[in-house]
Scaffold this motif. Structure first.
Motif, PDB file in Angstrom:
ATOM      1  N   THR A   1      11.858   6.524   0.394  1.00 14.34           N
ATOM      2  CA  THR A   1      10.873   7.253   1.177  1.00 14.34           C
ATOM      3  C   THR A   1      11.357   7.442   2.607  1.00 14.34           C
ATOM      4  OG1 THR A   1       9.247   6.064  -0.125  1.00 14.34           O
ATOM      5  CG2 THR A   1       8.435   7.362   1.719  1.00 14.34           C
ATOM      6  N   GLY A   2      10.996   8.561   3.173  1.00 11.95           N
ATOM      7  CA  GLY A   2      11.462   8.867   4.516  1.00 11.95           C
ATOM      8  C   GLY A   2      10.793   8.017   5.577  1.00 11.95           C
ATOM      9  N   ASP A   3       9.577   8.396   5.952  1.00 14.24           N
ATOM     10  CA  ASP A   3       8.932   7.736   7.075  1.00 14.24           C
ATOM     11  C   ASP A   3       7.936   6.719   6.563  1.00 14.24           C
ATOM     12  OD1 ASP A   3      10.070   9.563   9.142  1.00 14.24           O
ATOM     13  OD2 ASP A   3       9.063  10.977   7.813  1.00 14.24           O
ATOM     14  N   ARG A   4       8.015   5.551   7.106  1.00 14.55           N
ATOM     15  CA  ARG A   4       7.169   4.492   6.583  1.00 14.55           C
ATOM     16  C   ARG A   4       6.563   3.676   7.709  1.00 14.55           C
ATOM     17  NH1 ARG A   4      12.444   3.909   6.255  1.00 14.55           N
ATOM     18  NH2 ARG A   4      13.465   1.911   6.638  1.00 14.55           N
ATOM     19  N   LEU A   5       5.565   2.914   7.340  1.00 10.57           N
ATOM     20  CA  LEU A   5       4.832   2.118   8.312  1.00 10.57           C
ATOM     21  C   LEU A   5       5.545   0.824   8.656  1.00 10.57           C
ATOM     22  CD1 LEU A   5       1.172   2.483   7.087  1.00 10.57           C
ATOM     23  CD2 LEU A   5       2.156   3.325   9.199  1.00 10.57           C
TER      24      LEU A   5
ATOM     25  N   LEU B   1       0.840  -1.203   0.000  1.00  5.98           N
ATOM     26  CA  LEU B   1       0.000   0.000   0.000  1.00  5.98           C
ATOM     27  C   LEU B   1       0.872   1.249   0.000  1.00  5.98           C
ATOM     28  CD1 LEU B   1      -2.915  -0.798   2.503  1.00  5.98           C
ATOM     29  CD2 LEU B   1      -2.981  -0.706   0.021  1.00  5.98           C
ATOM     30  N   GLN B   2       1.905   1.211   0.811  1.00 15.11           N
ATOM     31  CA  GLN B   2       2.789   2.367   0.931  1.00 15.11           C
ATOM     32  C   GLN B   2       3.449   2.708  -0.405  1.00 15.11           C
ATOM     33  OE1 GLN B   2       3.682   3.335   4.411  1.00 15.11           O
ATOM     34  NE2 GLN B   2       4.517   5.229   3.594  1.00 15.11           N
ATOM     35  N   VAL B   3       4.022   1.700  -1.033  1.00 14.79           N
ATOM     36  CA  VAL B   3       4.707   1.929  -2.299  1.00 14.79           C
ATOM     37  C   VAL B   3       3.730   2.439  -3.354  1.00 14.79           C
ATOM     38  CG1 VAL B   3       5.917   0.814  -4.212  1.00 14.79           C
ATOM     39  CG2 VAL B   3       6.521   0.247  -1.870  1.00 14.79           C
ATOM     40  N   ALA B   4       2.567   1.812  -3.405  1.00 14.73           N
ATOM     41  CA  ALA B   4       1.576   2.212  -4.406  1.00 14.73           C
ATOM     42  C   ALA B   4       1.099   3.634  -4.161  1.00 14.73           C
ATOM     43  CB  ALA B   4       0.400   1.238  -4.380  1.00 14.73           C
ATOM     44  N   ASP B   5       0.878   3.983  -2.893  1.00 15.38           N
ATOM     45  CA  ASP B   5       0.437   5.337  -2.567  1.00 15.38           C
ATOM     46  C   ASP B   5       1.497   6.364  -2.951  1.00 15.38           C
ATOM     47  OD1 ASP B   5      -2.023   4.675  -1.688  1.00 15.38           O
ATOM     48  OD2 ASP B   5      -1.704   5.168   0.413  1.00 15.38           O
TER      49      ASP B   5
ATOM     50  N   LEU C   1       1.361  -3.175  -9.767  1.00 15.51           N
ATOM     51  CA  LEU C   1       1.481  -2.727  -8.382  1.00 15.51           C
ATOM     52  C   LEU C   1       0.269  -1.900  -7.994  1.00 15.51           C
ATOM     53  CD1 LEU C   1       3.761  -2.824  -6.175  1.00 15.51           C
ATOM     54  CD2 LEU C   1       4.333  -0.512  -6.904  1.00 15.51           C
ATOM     55  N   LEU C   2      -0.083  -0.945  -8.837  1.00 15.50           N
ATOM     56  CA  LEU C   2      -1.247  -0.105  -8.564  1.00 15.50           C
ATOM     57  C   LEU C   2      -2.508  -0.956  -8.512  1.00 15.50           C
ATOM     58  CD1 LEU C   2      -0.677   3.106 -10.735  1.00 15.50           C
ATOM     59  CD2 LEU C   2      -0.449   2.842  -8.265  1.00 15.50           C
ATOM     60  N   GLN C   3      -2.612  -1.878  -9.449  1.00 16.42           N
ATOM     61  CA  GLN C   3      -3.792  -2.724  -9.531  1.00 16.42           C
ATOM     62  C   GLN C   3      -3.965  -3.551  -8.255  1.00 16.42           C
ATOM     63  OE1 GLN C   3      -5.227  -3.111 -12.927  1.00 16.42           O
ATOM     64  NE2 GLN C   3      -7.008  -4.061 -12.003  1.00 16.42           N
ATOM     65  N   VAL C   4      -2.902  -4.210  -7.849  1.00 22.42           N
ATOM     66  CA  VAL C   4      -2.988  -5.052  -6.656  1.00 22.42           C
ATOM     67  C   VAL C   4      -3.317  -4.207  -5.435  1.00 22.42           C
ATOM     68  CG1 VAL C   4      -1.664  -6.522  -5.096  1.00 22.42           C
ATOM     69  CG2 VAL C   4      -1.423  -6.809  -7.547  1.00 22.42           C
ATOM     70  N   ALA C   5      -2.659  -3.071  -5.316  1.00 25.76           N
ATOM     71  CA  ALA C   5      -2.892  -2.216  -4.157  1.00 25.76           C
ATOM     72  C   ALA C   5      -4.320  -1.691  -4.142  1.00 25.76           C
ATOM     73  CB  ALA C   5      -1.900  -1.057  -4.157  1.00 25.76           C
ATOM     74  N   ASP C   6      -4.830  -1.303  -5.311  1.00 28.99           N
ATOM     75  CA  ASP C   6      -6.201  -0.800  -5.389  1.00 28.99           C
ATOM     76  C   ASP C   6      -7.198  -1.881  -5.019  1.00 28.99           C
ATOM     77  OD1 ASP C   6      -5.568   1.761  -6.009  1.00 28.99           O
ATOM     78  OD2 ASP C   6      -6.345   1.718  -8.056  1.00 28.99           O
ATOM     79  N   ASP C   7      -6.988  -3.085  -5.552  1.00 27.84           N
ATOM     80  CA  ASP C   7      -7.879  -4.195  -5.221  1.00 27.84           C
ATOM     81  C   ASP C   7      -7.894  -4.415  -3.711  1.00 27.84           C
ATOM     82  OD1 ASP C   7      -8.230  -4.456  -7.892  1.00 27.84           O
ATOM     83  OD2 ASP C   7      -7.249  -6.400  -8.095  1.00 27.84           O
ATOM     84  N   PHE C   8      -6.700  -4.496  -3.158  1.00 25.85           N
ATOM     85  CA  PHE C   8      -6.594  -4.765  -1.731  1.00 25.85           C
ATOM     86  C   PHE C   8      -7.260  -3.666  -0.922  1.00 25.85           C
ATOM     87  CE2 PHE C   8      -4.364  -4.722   2.380  1.00 25.85           C
ATOM     88  CZ  PHE C   8      -4.548  -6.034   2.776  1.00 25.85           C
ATOM     89  N   ARG C   9      -6.994  -2.432  -1.297  1.00 23.63           N
ATOM     90  CA  ARG C   9      -7.545  -1.298  -0.570  1.00 23.63           C
ATOM     91  C   ARG C   9      -9.072  -1.277  -0.653  1.00 23.63           C
ATOM     92  NH1 ARG C   9      -4.643   3.572   0.470  1.00 23.63           N
ATOM     93  NH2 ARG C   9      -6.008   5.155   1.380  1.00 23.63           N
ATOM     94  N   ALA C  10      -9.612  -1.598  -1.811  1.00 25.28           N
ATOM     95  CA  ALA C  10     -11.060  -1.587  -1.977  1.00 25.28           C
ATOM     96  C   ALA C  10     -11.714  -2.640  -1.088  1.00 25.28           C
ATOM     97  CB  ALA C  10     -11.418  -1.821  -3.447  1.00 25.28           C
TER      98      ALA C  10
ATOM     99  N   LEU D   1      -5.319   3.958   8.787  1.00 22.00           N
ATOM    100  CA  LEU D   1      -3.913   4.278   8.530  1.00 22.00           C
ATOM    101  C   LEU D   1      -3.421   5.380   9.454  1.00 22.00           C
ATOM    102  CD1 LEU D   1      -3.773   4.067   4.629  1.00 22.00           C
ATOM    103  CD2 LEU D   1      -2.816   2.471   6.295  1.00 22.00           C
ATOM    104  N   LEU D   2      -4.306   6.333   9.732  1.00 22.52           N
ATOM    105  CA  LEU D   2      -3.901   7.404  10.656  1.00 22.52           C
ATOM    106  C   LEU D   2      -3.491   6.812  11.999  1.00 22.52           C
ATOM    107  CD1 LEU D   2      -5.675  10.806  11.146  1.00 22.52           C
ATOM    108  CD2 LEU D   2      -4.938   9.486  13.112  1.00 22.52           C
ATOM    109  N   MET D   3      -4.331   5.933  12.525  1.00 26.07           N
ATOM    110  CA  MET D   3      -4.010   5.340  13.827  1.00 26.07           C
ATOM    111  C   MET D   3      -2.776   4.455  13.743  1.00 26.07           C
ATOM    112  SD  MET D   3      -7.705   4.652  15.627  1.00 26.07           S
ATOM    113  CE  MET D   3      -8.414   3.576  14.384  1.00 26.07           C
ATOM    114  N   LEU D   4      -2.620   3.795  12.607  1.00 24.64           N
ATOM    115  CA  LEU D   4      -1.441   2.960  12.430  1.00 24.64           C
ATOM    116  C   LEU D   4      -0.166   3.822  12.447  1.00 24.64           C
ATOM    117  CD1 LEU D   4      -0.740   0.009  11.964  1.00 24.64           C
ATOM    118  CD2 LEU D   4      -0.907   0.400   9.507  1.00 24.64           C
ATOM    119  N   HIS D   5      -0.227   4.968  11.783  1.00 24.25           N
ATOM    120  CA  HIS D   5       0.929   5.861  11.794  1.00 24.25           C
ATOM    121  C   HIS D   5       1.239   6.327  13.216  1.00 24.25           C
ATOM    122  CE1 HIS D   5       2.291   6.511   7.680  1.00 24.25           C
ATOM    123  NE2 HIS D   5       1.039   6.423   7.280  1.00 24.25           N
TER     124      HIS D   5
END
Lengths: 148, 148
Positions: B143-147, A13-17, B12-21, B39-43
């Motif tokens: 990327t700087g900060d990640r989950l 999710l992170q990479v895709a975002d 990558l986008l496709q898989v992430a979108d499917d998963f997110r949906a 995601l906010l709470m996860l961060h």
DNA sequence: GAATTATGCTTGCACATGCAAGCACTTTGC
DNA sequence: GCAAAGTGCTTGCATGTGCAAGCATAATTC
């Protein structure tokens, strides 16, 4: 394996975002279209008859049918797509790319590819890239209609 | 390699979108929160001090600061997060998870993990999973900060 | 230490999107 | 063949989001 699967899903999710966010900026600034408009045209190009009904597009893009209706309107206005009613079933209204739309898509695809190259960089050798591709292919295998 | 990189990015986008949906539907139905609230709470949980300023959250979530302001308001109202003003710099307003928020996150994480397991299925052996994890880690490296 | 600049947050406005209702057309069941 | 059910599309309303402006507080410059 749950922990690792969870981590992988988060990273996915992170990479895709990240990629999508960067792409959104450049597509908007350079080509004047949104990521969703780009993906809509991409779906059209990759479809069998170069055209898709609104509900088909909605399913493929994980978006509601009303969104497609509302996306198509301005795209018709600026000449990127056209509207085509099915001869047999008058309920079906296809979205079909115009020549201008195809040209715009080609330009946007170049931007997309540039960013894809940048994402994977040059530190991945061919074998790794193929491996990654195979893994992604397995992840979409369940999904019905896909872009690539 | 451009073609393969392009294909991989699309997948990558496709898989992430499917998963997110799919995740969006279940998080909403089962836990009553959106993916972004999750995601906010996860961060917050993954941050150093268990709290983050609004701009920090905005950067990490690829979202504007105003969105964080507006996401936090209802989350405060239902007791998932609290507001904390920095003692030294009165401009900073931190978002911090409450006990209820942490509990909700834990529940939601279980749903997330279940879906992650389902995504990767049981046909991936441990070696492949690790390989995939390493590849994703490389992709977020910049990327700087990640989950995760 | 006063003025300027920078930073963090919030708010007004515009736009995108989902859901539910409504309409048009088609298919099914009898 | 006609009524009922199903399908595709659009529209009204509510919500989520970004951008630009405004406000409060810090940091910088002189």
């Amino acid at each position: 394996m749950t922990d690792m699967n969870t981590t992988n899903a988060m990273r996915l999710l992170q990479v895709a975002d990240d990629f999508r966010a960067g792409l959104a900026g450049e597509l908007s600034a350079v080509h004047g279209i949104s990521v969703n408009e780009f993906l809509l045209m991409l779906h059209l190009e990759r479809s069998a008859a170069n055209r898709l009904s609104r509900v088909e597009l909605a399913k493929r893009m994980h978006v509601s049918a009303s969104t497609i209706t509302r996306m198509a309107a301005p795209m018709e206005k600026i000449g990127l797509v056209d509207r085509e009613v099915d001869a047999r079933d008058a309920r079906l209204v296809f979205v079909v790319a115009t020549a201008a739309g195809k040209a715009k898509l080609a330009e946007a695809l170049a931007t997309f590819s540039k960013r894809a190259d940048y994402l994977f960089g040059d530190r991945w050798d061919e074998k790794e890239i193929d491996q990654f591709a195979a893994m992604l292919r397995r992840l979409i295998a369940g999904t019905g209609d896909r872009l690539a």
